[in-house]
Design an enzyme around this catalytic site. Structure first.
Site, PDB file in Angstrom:
ATOM      1  N   CYS A   1     -32.144  65.989 -11.986  1.00  0.00           N
ATOM      2  CA  CYS A   1     -32.827  65.841 -10.695  1.00  0.00           C
ATOM      3  C   CYS A   1     -33.989  66.834 -10.590  1.00  0.00           C
ATOM      4  O   CYS A   1     -33.772  68.047 -10.465  1.00  0.00           O
ATOM      5  CB  CYS A   1     -31.789  66.045  -9.586  1.00  0.00           C
ATOM      6  SG  CYS A   1     -32.439  66.471  -7.971  1.00  0.00           S
TER       7      CYS A   1
ATOM      8  N   CYS B   1     -34.205  69.018  -7.521  1.00  0.00           N
ATOM      9  CA  CYS B   1     -33.154  70.055  -7.558  1.00  0.00           C
ATOM     10  C   CYS B   1     -33.651  71.269  -8.334  1.00  0.00           C
ATOM     11  O   CYS B   1     -33.440  72.415  -7.919  1.00  0.00           O
ATOM     12  CB  CYS B   1     -31.887  69.536  -8.236  1.00  0.00           C
ATOM     13  SG  CYS B   1     -31.103  68.173  -7.362  1.00  0.00           S
TER      14      CYS B   1
END
Ligand code: ZN
Length: 144
Positions: free
Chosen positions: A67, A70
């Site tokens: 991600c 993230c």
């Protein structure tokens, strides 16, 4: 007054005098720092326990290596952890390593921050947040 803190490394319940929170308290079993001012990788089982029993707010970053957002937020989360040292603890849960977290915590997307306090989820915030926002968001819990 002693505060209950679960060791985020081994899951052991520890009691730490409130005035010692800033003095580098360590787990009585494994020796890991209990309030280091840095995010700690946590397993699903240890998170479940800490979320239930800890007496200091626990802010968890639900993330995954694939991600991008993230990874963008990771340094911001670390900065916030440092600023909140002794007032709240910060942990990271890898949702790929713990797929059961998705259903357990009703995760619809990551990054997702969930703050646990007094044995329950206190609040959650989805999406990338800058450090200042995370600190402000967490500070609200500490005084509550
Ligand atoms: Zn430990």
């Amino acid at each position: 007054m002693a505060i209950k803190l679960t060791c985020l490394a081994c899951g052991q319940a520890n009691r730490v005098p409130a005035e010692k929170l800033g003095a580098g308290p360590k787990c009585g079993v494994c020796g890991a720092g209990l309030a280091t001012g840095a995010p700690v990788d946590v397993s699903f089982d240890v998170l479940e326990k800490a979320a239930r029993t800890d007496e200091l707010p626990l802010v968890v970053d639900f993330w995954a290596a694939w991600c991008g957002p993230c990874r963008m937020m990771a340094p911001e989360f670390a900065k916030a952890a440092k600023q909140m040292q002794g007032r709240a603890r910060f942990a990271k849960l890898d949702t790929e390593a713990a797929p059961q977290a998705g259903a357990r915590y009703g995760i619809r997307g990551i990054p997702l921050l969930i703050a646990f306090h007094r044995g329950r989820e206190a609040k959650r915030q989805a999406g990338v947040q800058p450090a200042a926002k995370i600190v402000e968001w967490t500070s609200g819990l500490v005084t509550a």
